[in-house]
Each structure stands twice: as C-alpha cells, then as structure tokens.
Design an enzyme around this catalytic site. Structure first.
Site, mmCIF file in Angstrom:
data_model
loop_
_atom_site.group_PDB
_atom_site.id
_atom_site.type_symbol
_atom_site.label_atom_id
_atom_site.label_comp_id
_atom_site.label_asym_id
_atom_site.label_seq_id
_atom_site.Cartn_x
_atom_site.Cartn_y
_atom_site.Cartn_z
ATOM 1 N N HIS A 148 0.828 -1.206 0.000
ATOM 2 C CA HIS A 148 0.000 0.000 0.000
ATOM 3 C C HIS A 148 0.867 1.263 0.000
ATOM 4 O O HIS A 148 1.658 1.468 0.919
ATOM 5 C CB HIS A 148 -0.870 -0.045 1.263
ATOM 6 C CG HIS A 148 -1.928 0.991 1.338
ATOM 7 N ND1 HIS A 148 -2.171 1.709 2.480
ATOM 8 C CD2 HIS A 148 -2.840 1.410 0.413
ATOM 9 C CE1 HIS A 148 -3.187 2.530 2.265
ATOM 10 N NE2 HIS A 148 -3.609 2.367 1.031
ATOM 11 N N HIS B 122 -1.494 10.787 -1.703
ATOM 12 C CA HIS B 122 -2.772 10.261 -1.203
ATOM 13 C C HIS B 122 -3.741 11.337 -0.730
ATOM 14 O O HIS B 122 -4.888 11.399 -1.171
ATOM 15 C CB HIS B 122 -2.538 9.255 -0.069
ATOM 16 C CG HIS B 122 -3.826 8.752 0.509
ATOM 17 N ND1 HIS B 122 -4.466 9.353 1.584
ATOM 18 C CD2 HIS B 122 -4.644 7.748 0.110
ATOM 19 C CE1 HIS B 122 -5.595 8.727 1.836
ATOM 20 N NE2 HIS B 122 -5.740 7.745 0.961
HETATM 21 O O1 G3P Z 1 -6.200 0.633 -3.002
HETATM 22 C C1 G3P Z 1 -7.267 0.875 -2.182
HETATM 23 C C2 G3P Z 1 -6.960 1.728 -0.996
HETATM 24 O O2 G3P Z 1 -5.708 2.323 -1.114
HETATM 25 C C3 G3P Z 1 -8.026 2.757 -0.833
HETATM 26 O O3 G3P Z 1 -7.829 3.515 0.300
HETATM 27 O O4 G3P Z 1 -7.546 5.773 1.215
HETATM 28 O O5 G3P Z 1 -5.626 4.218 1.188
HETATM 29 O O6 G3P Z 1 -6.423 5.216 -0.931
HETATM 30 P P1 G3P Z 1 -6.817 4.729 0.427
HETATM 31 CA CA CA Z 2 -5.065 4.102 -2.505
#
Ligand code: G3P
Ligand code: CA
Length: 299
Positions: free
Chosen positions: A61, A103
C-alpha cells in the site's frame, strides 16, 4: 449385487456431462476470442482466481510504507525489491495537470507544504520535502510524478494498482493511458477508482484497459455492477466481504477477482483468506509474506 458405476450412465448424468462439455467449449471459445481481441481477464492479471484458503497476492500500500515514506520513490523501490507482486499507489493532478503520486487532498500530513495538492503546480510540488515527516534519513525526498513512477516500474517485472483519486475527465484519463503506453508498462498496470464518473470515463477512453472498482460495501450479488463498469475485479474491505460472503463466490464464478484493502493484522488476513480473496493490500507487506509462508507450509 453392487450396481457400481451405473449411476454415471443415467440419462440425467449424460445430460450434465454434455452441458459441462458445451460450457467448457463455450468458455474456451470466449477465452480464445478474448485473447485475439486483446481482452484481458482477471486471471491474466491476478493469477488463477483463488479458492478459500489459497494464498492471495500481496500489494504494498503506497509502496512499502513500513520502510519508507508513503508514495515516494524509496517506498516504491523497496516495494519492487520486496516479496509482493503488486505495488499500490494514488494519483492526482497538480494545478497544471501533471499526474503526481499523493494520497491526501492536502499537503500538511506528509510534506512541508500547505494547502491542497490541486492548488499547486508540478514545479511547486517538486520542491516540497515529502520525507522528513517520516524520518531524518528521508529528508529531501520528493513527491514523485506518475512519469517517474512508471519509469521505475518499467525496470521491474512487478505490477501496479494505480488508484485514480477523485474525479477524472475523459481527456485527463487519455493522458494517463498515453503515459502508461509510452513507458511500455501497459501489461503491468491496473487502474482503479472509487469515482463512478472516473470509471465510466475510463470505460469509454480505454475499454480494454484492466481496471478495478473500489467499493466500501458489496451488494449480495456484485456481478451486474462489475459488468456494468467492465472491471476485472472489485476491491473492498474485509468487513464488506464478511457481510456478503457469497459475493466472492459469485464474482469468481463470473471470472472476476476480489481484492481487500488495507489489511494489517493476522486476524483480517486469515478472515479474508478463508473467503478466497485474490489479493490483499497491506502496509506491512513483508509481515504478510512471512505470515502466508508460515501458514501455508505443507498446503
Ligand atoms: O487501493 C485501495 C486503498 O488504497 C483505498 O484507500 O484511502 O488508502 O487510498 P486509500
Ligand atoms: Ca489508494
């Protein structure tokens, strides 16, 4: 006398066998036609769709944010060198239309800048420090552009889940797809979005491009929704999967994948693995890899 085997030749069984053979032939024809037309299937991108208990792919992530500041080149370099098959990232546009990897809506949490990303030009964003908040060793780390990220991805065989944050117009999406094609990494990129407008525009601009729909909740039967937007998979939460356990089976039967975000505990990994999800997005990819290895011995 034992009537062994007779059941296998009952007319109803024959009918089932004929139906199964016909269905297999039809599926093969679809797959062959699909490969001729360039259509991509979930299994092409994510590997054979999982059954309950199978090992899911790992997506880091925002790179590997357990080791480096999120959505920065060091985090992506570590992720691409690590055990995961995918790296996840977030894209949004600068004021002058340059896709950058970031993000949050605003700059404060992870940079020394202030205000919204979209209020700054790419040149202004490029001067910000996106590493000191994480640790002195990363002082001076910059916000990468999508262009820089794709150049790095091209040096690797791994894949990227690229999340298009907020709403993107057809023209803006065309620019992203062109950039991906220019780097020769089309087969390594999956685009994903929560925004319905973005998904609709993407379907129009690049109907063959592999894409994933992000959803916070799953309907009991999510297949029509996935088909409506032409996505290969849905990405959702562990809670959503727990509340609609048949949804995973239905998606898999339709040849569609299921990914869960963002799971950072053994309990949640175990839970979604039992449902047979295909991929897990995590902040701690090495820990997930170690857990999968430890819990898969002998299976
Ligand atoms: O890839 C899905 C996930 O990253 C969505 O949540 O807020 O971390 O972008 P966020
Ligand atoms: Ca994301």
């Amino acid at each position: 006398m034992k009537k062994a085997g007779l059941g296998a030749f009952r007319p109803t069984r024959v009918k089932s066998v004929v139906l199964a053979v016909t269905a297999t032939a039809a599926l093969s024809a679809v797959l062959i036609l699909g490969s001729v037309s360039g259509q991509v299937y979930a299994a092409d991108v994510f590997g054979t769709l999982r059954a309950p208990g199978d090992v899911a792919f790992i997506a880091g992530h925002r790179g590997d944010r357990s080791l480096a500041p999120e959505n920065t080149m060091p985090a992506f370099e570590l992720a691409l060198a690590g055990p995961m098959a995918f790296v996840e990232t977030d894209v949004q546009l600068s004021r002058d239309g340059v896709p950058v990897l970031f993000h949050d809506v605003t700059l404060e949490r992870t940079t020394n800048g202030r205000g919204q990303v979209s209020e700054h030009t790419a040149a202004q964003l490029a001067k910000l420090d996106a590493g000191t908040w994480y640790g002195a060793a990363y002082a001076g780390t910059r916000i990468p552009t999508l262009d820089q990220f794709l150049a790095l991805l091209a040096t690797s065989e791994k894949k990227a889940l690229v999340e298009l944050k907020f709403g993107w117009s057809a023209e803006q999406l065309r620019g992203v797809v062109e950039l991906i094609n220019r780097h020769g990494v089309r087969s390594q990129v999956v685009l994903q979005a929560f925004s319905i407008d973005t998904l609709v525009n993407l379907q129009q601009v690049a109907p063959q491009f592999p894409r994933v729909m992000l959803v916070r909740e799953l309907p009991a039967d999510p297949v029509p929704m996935a088909r409506r937007f032409g996505v290969l998979a849905l990405a959702t939460t562990a809670k959503a999967v727990a509340l609609a356990p048949d949804a995973v089976t239905r998606l898999h039967r339709a040849g569609l994948g299921v990914i869960c975000y963002t799971l950072n505990s053994e309990d949640t990994w175990s839970e979604v693995r039992a449902h047979g999800v295909d991929g897990i997005i995590t902040d701690i990819p090495s820990d997930l890899d170690a857990w999968l290895a430890a819990t898969s011995t002998g299976t």
